[in-house]
Motif scaffolding. Structure first.
Motif, short mmCIF file in Angstrom:
data_model
loop_
_atom_site.label_atom_id
_atom_site.label_comp_id
_atom_site.label_asym_id
_atom_site.label_seq_id
_atom_site.Cartn_x
_atom_site.Cartn_y
_atom_site.Cartn_z
N THR A 106 4.31 -0.27 8.57
CA THR A 106 4.96 0.69 7.69
C THR A 106 6.39 0.22 7.43
N LYS A 155 0.71 5.19 0.65
CA LYS A 155 -0.15 6.24 1.19
C LYS A 155 0.54 7.58 1.02
N THR A 207 2.21 2.67 -9.51
CA THR A 207 0.95 2.53 -8.78
C THR A 207 -0.11 1.94 -9.70
N GLN A 264 -4.44 9.87 -0.18
CA GLN A 264 -4.56 8.86 -1.23
C GLN A 264 -3.90 7.56 -0.79
N THR A 265 -4.57 6.43 -1.02
CA THR A 265 -4.00 5.12 -0.75
C THR A 265 -4.21 4.25 -1.97
N TRP A 315 0.86 -1.18 0.00
CA TRP A 315 0.00 0.00 0.00
C TRP A 315 0.89 1.23 0.00
#
Length: 640
Positions: free
Chosen positions: A436, A366, A408, A370-371, A364
């Motif tokens: 993270t 981030k 992405t 926005q993710t 993911w």
């Protein structure tokens, strides 16, 4: 009412009487002070916590009960005489006190008559560099401490590089513990010269050097008689007067990342968020990205009432003149000066996880509100912070800094990090653990991101499926080598073919003869193997086929990646659950024998892990059913 303490001649504090003051006036006086966020960093035991404790002490931010506890703790740890160990004010974690090091980021507030401060005490040990990045991400200034006895060390360079990389443009080199070198000017000058040579090599154009003693208080709040050769400002004087260009964000183009859609009733629809840059007023034309739709601002709504103008840093709700689609993750921007939208970038990445980066794995990403899903390609290079050399690196390990391309799954609104921290800084999150794993800075979008577009196709996937009179699906077989995946998958395809279903079988061994013949069996190659197969399987479902795959696919993250690429309900995970001992006993290809003897490296189940599915749609226990029975059960579940 303000209960503070005041200094006494014996370096302690005495409790003052309560100072009666109008609360409104007090709050108003502090509200209009400017705020400086800064960090202290450096190597282990350079005196960061002691310095912050001294700043709190000298700015009268210690209450009487805190002082009493501090004096008690100082005596307990063996501080001589009436001296106070100021580090104990900050090193609050038990683990820190036991080890004598800071392992977390400790934030402290203090204020002087002219400015408010938030200081982050960041860890010095290399193991906790990731914590330093966290503290530096919102800082305007960095105080880099150097022990006068040791000079510039590896962590001094690492933290300086990170501070510069993250965009901190105000650097203070605090040559600490001058009392332990007899306040010797040549020692200080040599350290400053050494640091200047390094700083210049990484692009730090200017810094302020101050000789100090955090323990004795030299040149912290007051000039020291012991350093008469130094004629610059004290540390607090410098912190009070350094110019932080807070107005720069206001001068930039207007950007509001939308945090949520405020819809308390049917008559009101607003878009809430904190303004990242620029200013906005009712009537201003705006553009919503990534859609590109335009409108104008109708109202700027806040809890205290509507505003005539709003600027960077304010949290507001905007209403627009037109009913246009806008949701969390979108960015409302100046209509004629919008930010960029892209899906491929070059980025600088600071790796913060114990487990190394796996190029090709989806994480993911981030960025602001926005993710999205993102893949990191093999790094172009990693950076040696001691020499600033660019070194070849197939991956990034804990605390490595490298440059890599990031892709992405859809376009995101961004700005280069050098222009905007809010729209250029991101984190990567492991999809399985939600940890993270990295912080990053987008440098620029890749040209191919603008050159490649989706080509509209008239014949849809629904039409392809209707022609075949079936629903597309992917039966994803996973399990250990020798579990029986290929055998059962082949039987399933034969049964579906007899039922006039249109199928295609992708087998792990077969694709390595062609599509994936360039890949080995390292973890990174396994990730890329599954990525390619997943893309092929998705294209085949677009053609309306039932795709059957037989791959070990050992990692949950990659199986989740393929699932995310499919339409809801079209990915069916089939776990061929065979105990390792049973799979090894079969050893049809002799692979386990080679792995046990060391001839075959990175073999799943032996020296490479297999992450079994936690919630597969279908689980086949091969100790309880034959291959034919398993095939019947899978087909029955598919057509149910």
């Amino acid at each position: 009412m303000d209960v503070r303490t005041s200094p006494s001649e014996d370096h302690g504090y005495r409790a003052d009487a309560l100072i009666a003051e109008d609360i409104g006036a007090y709050l108003d006086r502090h509200r209009h002070k400017t705020l400086l966020r800064f960090i202290t960093c450096g190597s282990v035991d350079d005196g960061k916590s002691t310095l912050i404790g001294r700043l709190l002490y000298d700015s009268r931010m210690i209450f009487a009960d805190q002082l009493a506890r501090l004096e008690e703790d100082s005596r307990r740890v063996g501080t001589q005489g009436n001296d106070i160990d100021f580090a104990l004010l900050v090193d609050g974690l038990a683990a820190e006190r036991e080890q004598g090091i800071t392992i977390d980021v400790a934030y402290r507030f203090f204020a002087t008559d002219t400015r408010k401060f938030i200081v982050a005490d960041t860890p010095g040990h290399e193991q906790y560099t990731r914590n330093m990045v966290t503290g530096a991400s919102t800082a305007d200034l960095a105080v880099i401490l150097v022990d006068a006895r040791k000079g510039v060390l590896t962590q001094t360079r690492r933290h300086s590089y990170l501070a510069h990389l993250i965009g901190i443009r105000h650097i203070v080199l605090a040559v600490n513990k001058m009392d332990l070198v007899g306040y010797d000017q040549p020692t200080c000058d040599a350290i400053v010269a050494d640091y200047r040579a390094f700083a210049t090599s990484i692009g730090i154009d200017a810094f302020t050097a101050i000789p100090i003693s955090g323990f004795r208080g030299d040149n912290i709040a007051n000039r020291s008689d012991a350093t008469r050769w130094y004629d610059g400002a004290t540390l607090i004087e410098h912190l009070e007067t350094v110019e932080v260009d807070a107005a720069a964000d206001e001068r930039a183009g207007f950007r509001l990342p939308v945090q949520w859609v405020n819809r308390p009733d049917l008559d009101f629809r607003g878009f809430a968020g904190q303004i990242a840059s620029g200013r906005v007023a009712p009537g201003d034309p705006v553009r919503v990205l990534p859609s590109g739709r335009t409108s104008s601002v109708a109202r700027i709504v806040t809890q205290g009432g509507d505003l005539d103008v709003a600027v960077a840093g304010q949290s507001v709700t905007l209403t627009l003149a037109d009913e246009i689609d806008c949701s969390r993750g979108d960015v409302i921007a100046t209509a004629d000066e919008p930010p960029q939208v892209a899906d491929q970038f070059e980025a600088t990445i600071v790796w913060m996880a114990e487990e190394a980066l796996l190029p090709g794995r989806t994480y993911w990403l981030k960025l602001g509100t926005q993710t999205v899903s993102a893949k990191v390609r093999e790094p172009k290079y990693r950076i040696d912070v001691n020499t600033t050399q660019h070194l070849a690196a197939p991956t990034l390990d804990l605390n490595d800094i490298g440059v890599a391309e990031v892709a992405t799954d859809r376009g995101i609104v961004f700005a280069p990090y050098a222009q905007s921290k809010q729209l250029g800084g991101f984190i990567l999150i492991d999809k399985v653990t939600n940890a993270t794993v990295a912080a990053g800075m987008l440098n620029f979008s890749l040209r191919r991101a603008q050159n490649i577009h989706h080509q509209p196709i008239d014949v849809t996937r629904e039409q392809h499926a209707a022609l075949k009179n079936q629903k597309p699906a992917v039966l994803w077989f996973t399990g250990l080598s020798g579990a029986g995946k290929s055998t059962i998958a082949n039987l399933v395809e034969k049964r579906l073919t007899r039922m006039n279903r249109h199928t295609f079988l992708l087998d792990g061994d077969n694709v390595r003869h062609g599509l994936n013949r360039d890949l080995g069996f390292t973890d990174a190659d396994r990730v890329e193997n599954i990525r390619r197969v997943g893309e092929v399987a998705r294209l085949m479902t677009d053609a309306g086929l039932i795709v059957i795959t037989a791959f070990i696919s050992p990692f949950r993250a990659e199986r989740a990646m393929v699932r995310d690429r499919m339409k809801p309900g079209e990915f069916i995970e089939v776990h061929i659950d065979t105990p390792l001992a049973d799979a090894e006993a079969r050893d049809v290809k002799g692979l386990y024998k080679k792995a046990r003897s060391g001839e075959l490296k990175n073999f799943t189940g032996i020296d490479s892990p297999y992450e079994a599915p936690e919630h597969p749609e279908i689980r086949i226990d091969t100790t309880r059913m034959t291959a034919d029975e398993a095939a019947d059960a899978i087909v029955a579940a598919l057509i149910a």
